[in-house]
Design a protein around this motif. Structure first.
Motif, PDB file in Angstrom:
ATOM      1  N   ASP A 290      38.123 108.626 -18.166  1.00 13.73           N
ATOM      2  CA  ASP A 290      38.549 109.886 -17.563  1.00 13.73           C
ATOM      3  C   ASP A 290      39.191 110.773 -18.623  1.00 13.73           C
ATOM      4  O   ASP A 290      39.212 110.438 -19.807  1.00 13.73           O
ATOM      5  N   SER A 291      39.707 111.924 -18.199  1.00 13.72           N
ATOM      6  CA  SER A 291      40.172 112.888 -19.195  1.00 13.72           C
ATOM      7  C   SER A 291      41.371 112.354 -19.964  1.00 13.72           C
ATOM      8  O   SER A 291      41.495 112.598 -21.166  1.00 13.72           O
ATOM      9  N   ILE A 292      42.276 111.612 -19.278  1.00 11.24           N
ATOM     10  CA  ILE A 292      43.445 111.106 -19.995  1.00 11.24           C
ATOM     11  C   ILE A 292      43.019 110.096 -21.047  1.00 11.24           C
ATOM     12  O   ILE A 292      43.459 110.135 -22.202  1.00 11.24           O
ATOM     13  N   ALA A 293      42.089 109.178 -20.658  1.00  8.84           N
ATOM     14  CA  ALA A 293      41.595 108.202 -21.626  1.00  8.84           C
ATOM     15  C   ALA A 293      40.960 108.916 -22.802  1.00  8.84           C
ATOM     16  O   ALA A 293      41.231 108.607 -23.962  1.00  8.84           O
TER      17      ALA A 293
ATOM     18  N   ALA B  11      52.472 115.449 -16.513  1.00  7.19           N
ATOM     19  CA  ALA B  11      51.684 116.056 -17.587  1.00  7.19           C
ATOM     20  C   ALA B  11      52.551 116.268 -18.823  1.00  7.19           C
ATOM     21  O   ALA B  11      52.089 116.070 -19.956  1.00  7.19           O
ATOM     22  N   GLY B  12      53.841 116.647 -18.618  1.00  3.84           N
ATOM     23  CA  GLY B  12      54.750 116.795 -19.752  1.00  3.84           C
ATOM     24  C   GLY B  12      54.917 115.487 -20.500  1.00  3.84           C
ATOM     25  O   GLY B  12      54.886 115.446 -21.734  1.00  3.84           O
ATOM     26  N   GLY B  13      55.088 114.390 -19.752  1.00  4.93           N
ATOM     27  CA  GLY B  13      55.245 113.066 -20.371  1.00  4.93           C
ATOM     28  C   GLY B  13      54.019 112.674 -21.166  1.00  4.93           C
ATOM     29  O   GLY B  13      54.116 112.206 -22.303  1.00  4.93           O
TER      30      GLY B  13
ATOM     31  N   GLY C  50      51.306 122.097 -31.102  1.00  7.28           N
ATOM     32  CA  GLY C  50      52.210 123.077 -30.520  1.00  7.28           C
ATOM     33  C   GLY C  50      51.489 124.349 -30.153  1.00  7.28           C
ATOM     34  O   GLY C  50      51.687 124.915 -29.082  1.00  7.28           O
ATOM     35  N   LEU C  51      50.577 124.814 -31.046  1.00  5.01           N
ATOM     36  CA  LEU C  51      49.888 126.074 -30.780  1.00  5.01           C
ATOM     37  C   LEU C  51      48.920 125.938 -29.619  1.00  5.01           C
ATOM     38  O   LEU C  51      48.727 126.870 -28.843  1.00  5.01           O
ATOM     39  N   MET C  52      48.305 124.734 -29.502  1.00  2.00           N
ATOM     40  CA  MET C  52      47.342 124.549 -28.418  1.00  2.00           C
ATOM     41  C   MET C  52      47.989 123.950 -27.179  1.00  2.00           C
ATOM     42  O   MET C  52      47.297 123.531 -26.258  1.00  2.00           O
ATOM     43  N   SER C  53      49.333 123.866 -27.193  1.00  2.00           N
ATOM     44  CA  SER C  53      50.009 123.112 -26.139  1.00  2.00           C
ATOM     45  C   SER C  53      49.647 123.643 -24.753  1.00  2.00           C
ATOM     46  O   SER C  53      49.501 122.867 -23.812  1.00  2.00           O
ATOM     47  N   ASP C  54      49.479 124.956 -24.651  1.00  2.00           N
ATOM     48  CA  ASP C  54      49.230 125.525 -23.330  1.00  2.00           C
ATOM     49  C   ASP C  54      47.929 125.004 -22.740  1.00  2.00           C
ATOM     50  O   ASP C  54      47.883 124.546 -21.594  1.00  2.00           O
TER      51      ASP C  54
ATOM     52  N   GLN D  76      47.545 122.464 -19.583  1.00  3.51           N
ATOM     53  CA  GLN D  76      46.776 122.835 -18.387  1.00  3.51           C
ATOM     54  C   GLN D  76      45.720 121.788 -18.077  1.00  3.51           C
ATOM     55  O   GLN D  76      45.502 121.411 -16.919  1.00  3.51           O
ATOM     56  N   PHE D  77      45.093 121.298 -19.169  1.00  5.19           N
ATOM     57  CA  PHE D  77      44.037 120.300 -19.022  1.00  5.19           C
ATOM     58  C   PHE D  77      44.599 119.019 -18.407  1.00  5.19           C
ATOM     59  O   PHE D  77      44.039 118.458 -17.454  1.00  5.19           O
ATOM     60  N   LEU D  78      45.782 118.578 -18.904  1.00  2.00           N
ATOM     61  CA  LEU D  78      46.397 117.374 -18.351  1.00  2.00           C
ATOM     62  C   LEU D  78      46.780 117.597 -16.896  1.00  2.00           C
ATOM     63  O   LEU D  78      46.589 116.725 -16.042  1.00  2.00           O
ATOM     64  N   LEU D  79      47.318 118.792 -16.629  1.00  2.00           N
ATOM     65  CA  LEU D  79      47.764 119.126 -15.274  1.00  2.00           C
ATOM     66  C   LEU D  79      46.591 119.053 -14.297  1.00  2.00           C
ATOM     67  O   LEU D  79      46.696 118.477 -13.218  1.00  2.00           O
ATOM     68  N   GLU D  80      45.447 119.627 -14.730  1.00  2.81           N
ATOM     69  CA  GLU D  80      44.264 119.608 -13.863  1.00  2.81           C
ATOM     70  C   GLU D  80      43.788 118.191 -13.631  1.00  2.81           C
ATOM     71  O   GLU D  80      43.457 117.804 -12.519  1.00  2.81           O
ATOM     72  N   SER D  81      43.776 117.390 -14.711  1.00  4.06           N
ATOM     73  CA  SER D  81      43.268 116.032 -14.556  1.00  4.06           C
ATOM     74  C   SER D  81      44.166 115.223 -13.625  1.00  4.06           C
ATOM     75  O   SER D  81      43.701 114.335 -12.928  1.00  4.06           O
ATOM     76  N   VAL D  82      45.479 115.545 -13.599  1.00  4.15           N
ATOM     77  CA  VAL D  82      46.372 114.811 -12.698  1.00  4.15           C
ATOM     78  C   VAL D  82      46.179 115.269 -11.261  1.00  4.15           C
ATOM     79  O   VAL D  82      46.056 114.459 -10.346  1.00  4.15           O
ATOM     80  N   THR D  83      46.112 116.591 -11.072  1.00  6.82           N
ATOM     81  CA  THR D  83      46.022 117.080  -9.699  1.00  6.82           C
ATOM     82  C   THR D  83      44.684 116.724  -9.064  1.00  6.82           C
ATOM     83  O   THR D  83      44.591 116.555  -7.861  1.00  6.82           O
TER      84      THR D  83
END
Lengths: 125, 487
Positions: free
Chosen positions: B77-80, B330-332, B468-472, B476-483
């Motif tokens: 999955d995306s996290i892996a 997602a922050g973690g 850091g520059l691509m953090s946004d 967002q990508f992590l957030l989507e994969s979680v939701t």
């Protein structure tokens, strides 16, 4: 308390598991000799394997191999194969661990001339 | 082809690792390049893998065509995918660095390269495994190679490698025991299957003790306080060439394994025997963050200081993923990716300082800053990231963990993140005060001779800033994969 005692007496396998597990931890922590620590670790690992085998035992069950494909299958007549498969793999892992640890112990012995943890720590200072 | 990417990612380093002694029987000098080439191929594969996952969504890989509950499954999955990519980038950079500062005698030893490749393949397996027992096997593959690598330089490292082995194998036994408990209670080991059957069984003591054993076993592997005692000694005495790889991957991957189990098995607000599990985990994270940071502050040895810093960051990540809301989670995870890169950078700096300047303690560091501009640059970048100032990924990770904690109204967690930031600032000030001190000897020529070292230091600093520059977008990508429930 009485209920707990009754539960325990009905499960002799788990008492044996608990004794082996705790005994292994005791040897690992109490003995200064590195090889004895390894023996302790080995007992702990074996006790877990014993636990896996113990819960998969079933009275009157046989090996899970189908001899005919016509008769209907009754799961009660067969032992659960999965814990045994896990056990075989866990034993392989255990042997690999033992191999690496014995190699480390022999390297430690060649380097420090002793297997006693206290003496080795004395030399490390 | 693209559906087989996870297996290829595992097989490439594994097969190369095992066949390394054969391939280089005549020419030992091929070893380092062969290893770097293998990791380079893995990097390409993992980039492709991430693109495939982004395009097609999570992929269940069933071995031999047997579907999940019966066969062995891997979950791509995306996290892996993103964790694998991080690990590959970090390994490639730390291995390029490792070629330069390698301990004398190790660079000619073929088993050393085999061990590194087998450890990397084990890490890939841990991240993809969607089955508790599969996870156990890969944990041991990676850990066994790790024990041997810690002791690879001989000397004091042997004793600490042995201790690491005793504790690590004991942790693995606890994990196996917990897995047995869960199997007895549910009759399955597949994580997706467990997630369906477990919620109604959470009152059972077998399930509760199984989860506790699994957590204890994994917290030895991830060096969660108070089970961290193997880590500082092991990383202090391991060969400088592999410490960045070990420090950035082993503990983080064990944490990823726990996050997978936690995320699929424990839903927010779950209570086992009236104990809210996630709050308990979060408080353990708070303890680790505070104690780890304080212990780092009182160290005088550079590597030990960084090791304790890593321990405190494990606590921060655990806080983030245990808050029970997507922002914190997602922050973690984002902080975990950052931490992998930062730990590699820290131990690369500590290794270079030891290799070229012979400096082991803070006292020995006096004046290093005046001789090594590249090293100083890398140290400043990583210090900014560790403390968590805005242009780096460290800031965005901590910021989102704090936002998640505020959302969950867990003010203790907010306090812990802020306090550990201050502790981090404290120990970096200690380092800098020695670093820029007047040199002990009046020598001014630069000591960094090797181009590869400059490349690796530059690359790791660039990755820290790039995160850091691509953090946004990553966040967002992590957030989507979680939701979307893809974790």
């Amino acid at each position: 308390m009485g209920e707990l005692l009754q539960t325990l007496i009905q499960r002799p396998n788990f008492i044996v598991f608990a004794i082996l597990f705790l005994w292994g931890i005791y040897i690992m922590t109490a003995h200064p000799n590195l090889v004895k620590k390894l023996i302790g670790l080995y007992i702990v690992q074996t006790s877990v394997i014993f636990f896996l085998v113990a819960f998969s035992a079933k009275e009157g069950a046989t090996v899970p191999i189908l001899l005919t494909d016509t008769a209907s299958v009754d799961a009660l007549n067969y032992a659960n194969p999965l814990p045994h498969a896990l056990t075989v793999t866990a034993i392989v892992v255990q042997i690999a661990t033992l191999g690496v640890s014995l190699a480390l112990v022999s390297a430690i012995y060649r380097k420090f001339g002793s297997l006693d943890e206290d003496e080795i720590l004395e030399q490390l200072k | 082809m693209s559906s087989n990417l996870p297996v290829l990612l595992f097989l490439v380093p594994f097969v190369m690792g095992v066949s390394m002694p054969l391939l280089t029987a005549k020419r030992r000098s091929w070893c380092p390049n062969l290893m770097l080439g293998t990791v380079g191929v893995m990097l390409l594969l993992s980039i492709t893998n991430l693109r495939v996952v982004l395009a097609e969504g999570p992929i269940d890989y069933a071995f031999g065509g047997w579907a999940a509950p019966i066969g062995i499954a891997w979950l791509n999955d995306s996290i892996a995918a993103i964790v694998i990519l991080t690990i590959n980038v970090v390994s490639l950079i730390s291995l390029i660095y490792g070629r330069v500062v390698v301990t004398t005698g190790l660079e000619k030893s073929v088993p050393y390269y085999t061990l590194i490749l087998i450890m990397v393949s084990g890490l890939v397996g841990i991240i993809f495994a969607a089955d508790l027992f599969n996870l156990f096997v890969f944990l041991e593959v990676a850990a066994l190679a790790g024990y041997a690598l810690v002791g690879a330089a001989g000397g004091k490292g042997l004793v600490y490698a042995f201790r690491y082995l005793l504790l690590g194998s004991f942790g693995a036994s606890l994990y196996l025991l917990g897995l047995g408990h869960l199997y007895v209670a549910t009759g399955t080991l597949n994580m997706a299957d467990l997630a369906i059957r477990l919620p109604e069984l959470l009152t059972s003591t077998a399930v509760a003790s199984g989860l506790i054993y699994i957590f204890l076993g994994l917290s030895i592997k991830m060096a969660l306080i108070p089970l961290h005692s193997w880590l500082p000694d092991a990383y202090e005495n391991a060969p400088s060439s592999v410490t960045p790889l070990l420090a950035s991957t082993v503990t983080k991957v064990a944490l990823v394994a726990w996050v997978r189990i936690e995320y699929s098995l424990i839903t927010p607000g779950v209570e086992v025997s009236h104990v809210p599990v996630l709050v308990l985990l979060e408080e353990l994270g708070v303890l680790a963050a505070l104690i780890g940071g304080s212990l780092a502050l009182i160290q005088t040895d550079l590597k030990r200081m960084f090791a304790y810093g890593g321990i405190s960051h494990i606590g921060l990540i655990l806080i983030g993923v245990s808050l029970g809301n997507v922002t914190g989670f997602a922050g973690g995870m984002f902080y975990l990716i950052n931490d992998a890169v930062m730990q590699a950078a820290l131990f690369m700096i500590a290794g270079t300082v030891l290799h070229y300047h012979g400096a082991k303690t803070l006292e020995d560091l006096r004046g290093v800053g005046r001789q090594s501009p590249w090293l100083t640059g890398a140290l400043i970048v990583v210090a900014v990231a560790m403390v968590g100032l805005p242009p780096t990924g460290g800031f965005f990770g901590k910021w989102n963990i704090i936002l998640g904690a505020l959302e969950a109204q867990h003010y203790l967690a907010v306090f812990a993140v802020v306090a550990s930031t201050l502790l981090t600032l404290g120990y970096f000030l200690k380092i800098f005060s020695c670093w820029f001190h007047q040199p002990q000897f009046a020598e001014s020529e630069s000591l960094e001779v090797s181009g590869a070292l400059r490349i690796s230091l530059g690359a790791i600093s660039v990755s820290i800033i790039a995160l850091g520059l691509m953090s946004d977008s990553i966040f967002q990508f992590l957030l989507e994969s979680v939701t979307s429930g893809g974790a």
